[in-house]
Motif scaffolding. Structure first.
Motif, mmCIF file in Angstrom:
data_model
loop_
_atom_site.group_PDB
_atom_site.id
_atom_site.type_symbol
_atom_site.label_atom_id
_atom_site.label_comp_id
_atom_site.label_asym_id
_atom_site.label_seq_id
_atom_site.Cartn_x
_atom_site.Cartn_y
_atom_site.Cartn_z
ATOM 1 N N VAL A 90 59.388 8.050 41.412
ATOM 2 C CA VAL A 90 58.209 8.776 40.918
ATOM 3 C C VAL A 90 57.621 9.658 42.017
ATOM 4 C CG1 VAL A 90 55.852 8.508 40.059
ATOM 5 C CG2 VAL A 90 57.669 7.044 39.163
ATOM 6 N N ALA A 91 57.458 9.103 43.215
ATOM 7 C CA ALA A 91 56.873 9.869 44.322
ATOM 8 C C ALA A 91 57.769 11.028 44.733
ATOM 9 C CB ALA A 91 56.616 8.940 45.511
ATOM 10 N N PHE A 92 59.091 10.794 44.784
ATOM 11 C CA PHE A 92 60.007 11.847 45.225
ATOM 12 C C PHE A 92 60.014 13.018 44.239
ATOM 13 C CE2 PHE A 92 64.122 13.900 45.753
ATOM 14 C CZ PHE A 92 64.205 14.014 47.132
ATOM 15 N N VAL A 93 60.079 12.718 42.942
ATOM 16 C CA VAL A 93 60.095 13.786 41.942
ATOM 17 C C VAL A 93 58.781 14.567 41.954
ATOM 18 C CG1 VAL A 93 60.214 14.274 39.465
ATOM 19 C CG2 VAL A 93 61.762 12.589 40.485
ATOM 20 N N CYS A 94 57.654 13.844 42.033
ATOM 21 C CA CYS A 94 56.354 14.531 42.098
ATOM 22 C C CYS A 94 56.251 15.366 43.370
ATOM 23 C CB CYS A 94 55.225 13.510 42.033
ATOM 24 S SG CYS A 94 55.032 12.731 40.409
ATOM 25 N N GLY A 95 56.823 14.890 44.459
ATOM 26 C CA GLY A 95 56.788 15.649 45.705
ATOM 27 C C GLY A 95 57.516 16.968 45.600
ATOM 28 N N LEU A 96 58.634 16.992 44.852
ATOM 29 C CA LEU A 96 59.371 18.244 44.662
ATOM 30 C C LEU A 96 58.517 19.290 43.952
ATOM 31 C CD1 LEU A 96 62.876 16.858 43.599
ATOM 32 C CD2 LEU A 96 62.260 17.867 45.807
ATOM 33 N N PHE A 97 57.726 18.854 42.969
ATOM 34 C CA PHE A 97 56.887 19.792 42.222
ATOM 35 C C PHE A 97 55.602 20.130 42.977
ATOM 36 C CE2 PHE A 97 59.489 18.014 38.796
ATOM 37 C CZ PHE A 97 59.826 19.166 38.102
ATOM 38 N N LEU A 98 55.084 19.181 43.754
ATOM 39 C CA LEU A 98 53.830 19.425 44.476
ATOM 40 C C LEU A 98 53.963 20.550 45.483
ATOM 41 C CD1 LEU A 98 52.423 15.826 45.123
ATOM 42 C CD2 LEU A 98 51.260 17.672 43.919
ATOM 43 N N GLN A 99 55.075 20.586 46.210
ATOM 44 C CA GLN A 99 55.216 21.624 47.230
ATOM 45 C C GLN A 99 55.457 23.004 46.620
ATOM 46 O OE1 GLN A 99 58.440 20.617 49.803
ATOM 47 N NE2 GLN A 99 59.996 20.635 48.200
ATOM 48 N N LYS A 100 55.731 23.055 45.315
ATOM 49 C CA LYS A 100 55.832 24.329 44.600
ATOM 50 C C LYS A 100 54.511 24.725 43.951
ATOM 51 C CE LYS A 100 60.743 23.866 43.423
ATOM 52 N NZ LYS A 100 61.723 23.818 42.309
ATOM 53 N N ARG A 101 53.494 23.857 44.088
ATOM 54 C CA ARG A 101 52.173 24.075 43.489
ATOM 55 C C ARG A 101 52.278 24.251 41.979
ATOM 56 N NH1 ARG A 101 48.471 27.835 47.290
ATOM 57 N NH2 ARG A 101 46.901 26.471 46.378
ATOM 58 N N GLN A 102 53.115 23.441 41.357
ATOM 59 C CA GLN A 102 53.273 23.476 39.913
ATOM 60 C C GLN A 102 52.006 22.952 39.258
ATOM 61 O OE1 GLN A 102 56.223 24.587 38.479
ATOM 62 N NE2 GLN A 102 55.151 24.553 36.515
ATOM 63 N N LEU A 103 51.425 23.733 38.331
ATOM 64 C CA LEU A 103 50.171 23.366 37.693
ATOM 65 C C LEU A 103 50.316 22.038 36.946
ATOM 66 C CD1 LEU A 103 47.261 24.269 37.068
ATOM 67 C CD2 LEU A 103 48.136 25.342 34.990
ATOM 68 N N GLY A 104 49.395 21.128 37.200
ATOM 69 C CA GLY A 104 49.387 19.834 36.546
ATOM 70 C C GLY A 104 50.055 18.729 37.326
ATOM 71 N N THR A 105 50.798 19.076 38.387
ATOM 72 C CA THR A 105 51.553 18.049 39.114
ATOM 73 C C THR A 105 50.634 17.090 39.857
ATOM 74 O OG1 THR A 105 53.322 19.666 39.418
ATOM 75 C CG2 THR A 105 53.420 17.674 40.749
ATOM 76 N N MET A 106 49.594 17.629 40.523
ATOM 77 C CA MET A 106 48.693 16.756 41.275
ATOM 78 C C MET A 106 47.960 15.795 40.363
ATOM 79 S SD MET A 106 47.871 16.147 44.394
ATOM 80 C CE MET A 106 47.257 14.480 44.445
ATOM 81 N N GLY A 107 47.483 16.305 39.212
ATOM 82 C CA GLY A 107 46.809 15.438 38.256
ATOM 83 C C GLY A 107 47.744 14.404 37.666
ATOM 84 N N ALA A 108 48.984 14.806 37.378
ATOM 85 C CA ALA A 108 49.953 13.865 36.810
ATOM 86 C C ALA A 108 50.293 12.762 37.807
ATOM 87 C CB ALA A 108 51.221 14.614 36.395
ATOM 88 N N PHE A 109 50.468 13.120 39.070
ATOM 89 C CA PHE A 109 50.811 12.123 40.086
ATOM 90 C C PHE A 109 49.689 11.104 40.257
ATOM 91 C CE2 PHE A 109 51.494 11.188 44.786
ATOM 92 C CZ PHE A 109 52.504 10.267 44.538
ATOM 93 N N ALA A 110 48.449 11.615 40.388
ATOM 94 C CA ALA A 110 47.305 10.703 40.520
ATOM 95 C C ALA A 110 47.132 9.861 39.263
ATOM 96 C CB ALA A 110 46.039 11.501 40.818
ATOM 97 N N GLY A 111 47.339 10.478 38.085
ATOM 98 C CA GLY A 111 47.190 9.725 36.842
ATOM 99 C C GLY A 111 48.207 8.616 36.689
#
Length: 651
Positions: free
Chosen positions: A439-460
């Motif tokens: 979960v952390a690795f996949v979210c990390g791939l999207f976070l560094q691209k600043r994909q909208l919704g990724t930060m909220g999805a990871f925290a959620g």
């Protein structure tokens, strides 16, 4: 390839180490350590648009530790004094949240995370104690909350040391080189009289890149104390960069108004474009030789000032690259001026942010206490987190949308993890680590691209799966958490939409008035006042004006003209007569009154009086020598003020 996966690996290590250590230490709720590690590492990368350099993440982690302690102490204090009045307790907690967001909006953006953390930490402690009904356990819970957050931050710092040993120093060296090349390009187009649109584009880019270099210097300062000499030189280089911009624009305006200010023999020297610092160094040698041997009457003063500032830039740039000890000549440059700081112009914006946070949390708290809504505690906690993080960002609406989209996506993902995957991993710590690591690795791939919704999805996801010890899978608890998250993020978005931020015009007017005051304060013969360097603060305000009004070129030109007036006034020697000194003192008092006036009638009165005093000063000045040059430049500023009178009163 490793650079691409460096941040996902770092985020995965942060989350897994916080989880494993939390279980090993028998923490009551290790999910707070996991969430803290994920939010600190992920939020920093999301804001930076990629893997941050060494130092930035550690600094924010320390600020969050400080904010956590402040918030926990505030929560305990409120509980002690209002333990018998739950409505009053929640109201004071919401007031505290709004107060902290107000303070964080006034602070520099890199220091705002401390007050933002204090905001939602106090709210989280009070809401959790209130929902459990065990107020006597408040001190124990506050201590556990602090220890879990500190553990998460320490794990993030450890991951940063392991996976991000890279330094920002090389990037700073390259940026300082390219910045000087761009300064030379601006001088060329100003001397050769290119189009005004091209000049505007280049100087705006130079202002932006100078601010970028300042932010990079702050990160280098946090990286290691061994860069202290380089950071001192870089601070002076940033001031010199702003000085070079001002001199170049002054040359352009003077060339346009009076042809032949720069003689033809000097203009011919700028026909060849510089491709690097070595070319500029060679050009500076030629220019210094010509300017030294030229007669004082034919020497272009403005060009001489630009060459002098560029020479100092080159000298300090060599010291930045070598990071050697500071020599005597460099010390003279570093000690020459005292940089003048300025207060934030976003006072109304900060007040609106505080009101938004208070109204959002207070409305949710009253509804929760009145109805006993089972998802109320989760909604309150997420609402405090979202408002604290969103209000200080340059675009609060975008952050709120990120959490709304993210929480919506997090619900089905967390449902699968909570009901199917996690129950199957309870007999194996390895399987649990593998699950959370993916979960952390996949979210990390999207976070560094600043994909909208990724930060909220990871925290959620991290909050909804509720990794506690012992693990208990109650679907009703999961449903309450998910519903509270979604409704809380939607409520934060609704508050931002319903309470619009109308502080843009107020902030723009205050910036212009402060720039005008800085220009007027440069009038006079007081050496201590003229010794202060207002340029960094003035250009910082100009950058804020650019962010507020990206399409209004007239405001940029008003601000730039005032900055040029300030620079010109500081270089002109004036008479030290008692009458003129008294007039200059009155001008400063009236200009300060105009800056602080809140109502349009008061600003109109102060502006009218200021214009009258400026005309009296023009009448009383002798118009000879330095006063003659000052007289001409002051007349131009008076014409500007009269032309854009409404911008200083009503905008």
């Amino acid at each position: 390839m490793f650079d691409y996966i460096r941040f996902p690996l770092k985020l995965t290590f942060s989350v897994l180490s916080a989880m494993v250590i939390g279980f090993y230490l028998n923490l009551e709720m290790p999910r707070w350590a996991i969430m803290t590690a994920g939010i600190v590492a992920g939020g920093t990368a999301f804001a930076a648009g990629g893997d941050p350099y060494s130092g930035a993440l550690r600094y924010r982690g320390i600020l969050r530790i400080v904010g956590t302690f402040f918030g926990s102490v505030a929560a305990l204090t409120l509980i002690i004094f209002t333990v018998q009045a739950p409505f009053l307790l929640m109201l004071l907690a919401c007031i505290w949240a709004g107060f902290c967001v107000w303070l964080s909006s006034l602070a520099r953006i890199e220091n705002a995370s401390a007050m933002a953390t204090a905001s939602y930490t106090a709210l989280t402690v009070i809401v959790t104690i209130q929902s459990s009904g065990h107020l006597v356990l408040a001190p124990i819970y506050a201590i556990e909350r602090c220890s879990e957050i500190v553990l998460g931050i320490l794990c993030t710092m450890l991951a940063d040391l392991i996976f991000s040993p890279r330094s920002i120093k090389q990037a700073i060296d390259n940026e300082a080189d390219s910045l000087l090349v761009m300064h030379y390009r601006l001088l060329r187009i100003c001397v050769c009289q290119h189009d005004r649109e091209e000049v505007d584009a280049v100087w705006a880019e130079l202002v932006r890149r100078t601010h970028t270099l300042r932010n990079m210097t702050d990160q280098l300062r946090l990286e290691s104390s061994r860069w202290s000499n380089a950071c001192q030189r870089l601070s002076a280089i940033q001031d010199l960069s702003l000085t070079l911009i001002t001199h170049a624009i002054e040359i352009f305006l003077m060339q346009r108004d009076t042809s032949g200010v720069i003689p033809l023999q000097y203009s011919l020297l700028f026909e060849k474009e510089a491709k690097g610092v070595n070319d500029i160094h060679s050009s500076m040698k030629v220019l210094r030789h010509i300017l030294t041997t030229a007669d004082s009457g034919s020497k272009p003063v403005m060009l001489s000032r630009w060459v002098g500032a560029a020479t100092e830039y080159l000298l300090l740039l060599n010291g930045v690259k070598s990071n050697a000890r500071i020599f005597t000549l460099e010390k003279d440059i570093l000690r020459r001026e005292v940089v003048k700081s300025t207060r934030s112009a976003e006072t109304r914006h900060a007040m609106i942010n505080g009101i938004r946070t208070f109204l959002a949390t207070a409305t949710a708290a009253l509804f929760w206490l009145y109805t006993g809504w089972t998802s109320g505690s989760s909604c309150m906690i997420l609402l405090g987190v979202v408002t604290a993080l969103a209000m200080r960002s340059p675009n609060p609406l975008a952050v709120a949308k990120d959490f709304v989209y993210g929480m919506t996506v997090a619900a089905p993902v967390a449902l699968v993890i909570y009901t199917i995957i996690l129950p199957a991993t309870q007999q194996s710590m390895t399987l649990l680590c593998l699950t959370m690591g993916v979960v952390a690795f996949v979210c990390g791939l999207f976070l560094q691209k600043r994909q909208l919704g990724t930060m909220g999805a990871f925290a959620g996801i991290l909050n909804a799966v509720t990794i506690d010890k012992p693990m208990a899978f109650h679907f009703s608890v999961f449903l309450d958490n998910v519903l509270g998250q979604i409704i809380g993020s939607c409520l934060a978005l609704a508050v931002i939409l319903l309470i619009p931020d109308n502080a843009r015009k107020h902030t723009g007017r205050k910036i212009l008035n402060r720039l005008m005051y800085s220009a007027i304060s440069a009038l006079g013969s007081d050496k201590s006042r003229r010794h202060r360097n207002h340029l960094p603060a003035m250009y910082q305000q100009l950058g804020l004006l650019q962010n507020l009004f990206p399409q209004d070129i007239n405001k940029y030109r008003i601000a730039l003209t005032l900055i040029l007036s300030y620079q010109q006034f500081t270089t002109i020697s004036v008479q030290d007569s008692q009458a003129l000194s008294h007039l200059r003192s009155n001008l400063r008092v009236i200009a300060r009154r105009l800056v602080s006036a809140d109502q349009p009638p008061q600003r109109r009165e102060s502006f009218t009086r200021l214009m009258s005093e400026l005309k009296d000063y023009l009448t009383g000045s002798p118009g000879q020598g330095g006063e003659q040059s000052l007289h001409q430049k002051l007349e131009r500023m008076v014409v500007l003020l009269e032309q854009y009178e409404d911008s200083f009163i009503y905008i």
